[in-house]
Design a protein around this motif. Sequence first.
Motif, short mmCIF file in Angstrom:
data_model
loop_
_atom_site.label_atom_id
_atom_site.label_comp_id
_atom_site.label_asym_id
_atom_site.label_seq_id
_atom_site.Cartn_x
_atom_site.Cartn_y
_atom_site.Cartn_z
N SER A 25 -7.84 -2.89 -7.17
CA SER A 25 -6.39 -2.67 -7.16
C SER A 25 -6.04 -1.31 -7.77
O SER A 25 -5.18 -0.58 -7.25
CB SER A 25 -5.70 -3.79 -7.94
N ASN A 26 -6.71 -0.96 -8.86
CA ASN A 26 -6.47 0.35 -9.48
C ASN A 26 -6.89 1.49 -8.55
O ASN A 26 -6.27 2.56 -8.55
CB ASN A 26 -7.23 0.45 -10.80
N GLU A 27 -7.94 1.26 -7.76
CA GLU A 27 -8.37 2.28 -6.81
C GLU A 27 -7.31 2.52 -5.74
O GLU A 27 -7.12 3.65 -5.28
CB GLU A 27 -9.69 1.84 -6.16
N VAL A 28 -6.59 1.47 -5.36
CA VAL A 28 -5.50 1.63 -4.39
C VAL A 28 -4.44 2.56 -4.96
O VAL A 28 -3.96 3.49 -4.29
CB VAL A 28 -4.89 0.26 -4.03
N TYR A 29 -4.05 2.33 -6.21
CA TYR A 29 -3.04 3.19 -6.84
C TYR A 29 -3.54 4.64 -6.93
O TYR A 29 -2.78 5.58 -6.71
CB TYR A 29 -2.71 2.67 -8.24
N ALA A 30 -4.82 4.79 -7.26
CA ALA A 30 -5.37 6.14 -7.38
C ALA A 30 -5.35 6.87 -6.03
O ALA A 30 -4.98 8.05 -5.95
CB ALA A 30 -6.80 6.08 -7.92
N ARG A 31 -5.73 6.17 -4.96
CA ARG A 31 -5.75 6.79 -3.64
C ARG A 31 -4.33 7.12 -3.17
O ARG A 31 -4.11 8.15 -2.52
CB ARG A 31 -6.43 5.87 -2.63
N GLU A 32 -3.37 6.23 -3.47
CA GLU A 32 -1.99 6.50 -3.07
C GLU A 32 -1.45 7.73 -3.79
O GLU A 32 -0.67 8.50 -3.23
CB GLU A 32 -1.11 5.29 -3.39
N GLY A 33 -1.88 7.91 -5.04
CA GLY A 33 -1.41 9.07 -5.79
C GLY A 33 -1.97 10.38 -5.30
O GLY A 33 -1.38 11.45 -5.54
N GLU A 34 -3.10 10.35 -4.57
CA GLU A 34 -3.73 11.58 -4.13
C GLU A 34 -2.92 12.31 -3.06
O GLU A 34 -2.99 13.53 -2.96
CB GLU A 34 -5.15 11.29 -3.62
N TYR A 35 -2.21 11.56 -2.21
CA TYR A 35 -1.46 12.25 -1.16
C TYR A 35 0.00 12.46 -1.53
O TYR A 35 0.80 12.89 -0.69
CB TYR A 35 -1.60 11.53 0.19
N LEU A 36 0.38 12.17 -2.78
CA LEU A 36 1.71 12.49 -3.27
C LEU A 36 1.66 13.81 -4.05
O LEU A 36 0.62 14.18 -4.59
CB LEU A 36 2.22 11.37 -4.18
N PRO A 37 2.77 14.55 -4.11
CA PRO A 37 2.77 15.81 -4.87
C PRO A 37 2.44 15.56 -6.34
O PRO A 37 2.82 14.54 -6.92
CB PRO A 37 4.21 16.32 -4.70
N SER A 38 1.75 16.53 -6.91
CA SER A 38 1.41 16.46 -8.33
C SER A 38 2.29 17.44 -9.09
O SER A 38 2.34 18.64 -8.76
CB SER A 38 -0.07 16.81 -8.53
N VAL A 39 3.02 16.95 -10.08
CA VAL A 39 3.93 17.78 -10.88
C VAL A 39 3.52 17.66 -12.33
O VAL A 39 3.30 16.55 -12.83
CB VAL A 39 5.40 17.34 -10.69
N SER A 40 3.44 18.80 -13.01
CA SER A 40 3.08 18.80 -14.42
C SER A 40 4.03 19.72 -15.18
O SER A 40 4.54 20.70 -14.63
CB SER A 40 1.63 19.25 -14.62
#
Length: 491
Positions: free
Chosen positions: A98-113
Motif C-alpha cells: 500500500s505504501n508503494e502505491v502512494y510512493a508511485r503516485e507521488g512520482e508523477y506529481l510535481p515536487s515542490v520544496s
Amino acid sequence: MKNNTRLLKKPLYMAIGSALLVQACAIPTVETRDPNVTLPEQFNAEIGTETSNNLSNGEAKIEWEAWFNDPYLTSLVETAVANNKEVAVLAQRINMASNEVYAREGEYLPSVSAGAAAETEKVGEYTREGAVEEQLDIREGKAFPDPLANLELGLNASWEVDIWHKLRNASKVASLEYLASIESKNFFITQLVSEVSRSYYELLALDNKLANIDATIKLQRDVIQTINALKEYGRASSLPVARFNAEVKKNESERFLIEQEIVEKENTINLLLGRMPQPIQRNSNTLFSEDIVKPNIGVPASLLENRPDIREAELTLQAANLNIDVAKANFYPSLELKAGVGLSAFDSRYLFNVPESLAYSLSGDIFAPLINRRAIEAVYKNASAEQIQAAYEYELTLLKAVSEVSNSLSKLDNLEKSADAKKAQIASLESSVDIANRLFTSAHGEYLEVLLAQREALEARSEFIETRQQQLAALVDLYQALGGGWQSSST
C-alpha cells in the motif's frame, strides 16, 4: 559572428533531434504471451445435488458454516486467523505494498520544496570574478563586500512530464501488486483454515482409535476372566491366558503411541493457532455425528472468481503486462520542468527589498540515453520474461485448481463407497467375535478363533476411523480447492 553562431546552432538542434528519434526507434523486439484460459465445461466427477450449500447457476460461493458444523472447530479457526504469525507477516506485506502505491503516485506529481540557503565566498583578486568585482560597484560609491555573502529564501519546483505514461503505469503496477498481496493473504488464510480443519479431524480420529483400543482391551480382559473361570472347572489351560495377556500388552503398547500422536497433533494445532501448547477442546463423537454430503460445486468457470490464488495470478499477470510498457518508456526522451521563485541578497538587510531582491527561474530539460543502453535493454527484456513467466504461472494455477477439485470430488465418491464396505465388514466381524466367544465359552470353539476375530474387528474399526477422517479431510480439500474463504462470526 552572431550569424555564424546561428548557423552552428541549427545543425546542432537537428543532430539532437535525429539522435532522439534514432534512440526511440532502436528499441529491441521482445515477446509476450497470452495465457490459455480454456476450462472444461464440467468437472470429471459427479456433482452433488442434495445439500444445504446449494450452488446453482454456476455459482460457488463457499460459506464455512454450510460445510462444517462444529463450534469447537469454528473457535479454533477464529483463533488461528487472528493469531497466526504468518498471517501477521502477510498483513505487513500488504501495508508495504500500500505504501508503494502512494510512493508511485507521488512520482508523477510535481515536487515542490521550500527552503533557505546562506553562503559566503572569497574569490581571488587576480581572477575573472575578482577583477569584475574590483571594477563594479553594487551601488554608486559602494564596492562589493569582501567576502561576498549570498542569502536565499524561496520555493523550488520540479516536474517530470509523464509523456509516455511511464510513471502513471508504474503507479498502476503498484496498485495491482497491492491487490495481489491481498489475494495472497486470502489464499494463505484459506490454506490455514484447511490445515487447522485437517489437523482437527486427524485429532478426532486419534481419539476414536484410542477409544477403540480401550474397548478392545476391555473385551480381551473379559475373555481372560472367562478363561480363568473355565480353568477352575478344568475346561481351559494356561496357554489361552498367556496368549490373550500378550495381546492386551500389545494393544496397551499401541495405546501409548496413539497418546503420543495426540499430544503432537495438539501441539501442531496450537502452532497453527499461534499459541503455546495446551489441550484442544473437542467433541470426538463429531467424527461420526453426521453423514457427509458432497456439495454442489458449480462449474469450473466459477473458480476464476472464487479462488484467491487465481485472482492473485491474474493480477500479477496484469502488472507484468504494464511493466513492459514502463520498461519500454525508458527508451524514450524524458522532459523535466524546473521552476523557482524567491528572494536573494548578499545582506539580510536587503533580503526583503522587493522587487530588487526578487529572483526566479524557469527551465525545461529533455534528455534520452544515447550510449550504453545495456541496462535499459536488460530491464526491458526482463519485463518481457516476467510477463511470459506470469502467463505460464496463471495457466499452471488454473490447471492445478481444476485438478484439485476433480481429485477431491473423486476422492469423496470413492471414500464413501469404501466407508460403506467397511461398515458391512465391521458388522460381520463383530458378529463373528460374538459367535467365537459363545462357542469358546460353551467349549465348542478354540481360543485362537476368538483372538483372531477380535484382532480383525479391531483392525477393521481402526481402518473405518481412518476412512472417516479421510472423508472429512477430502471435504476440507474440496473447500480449499473451490476457493473457500473465511469470515469470523463477528464480522
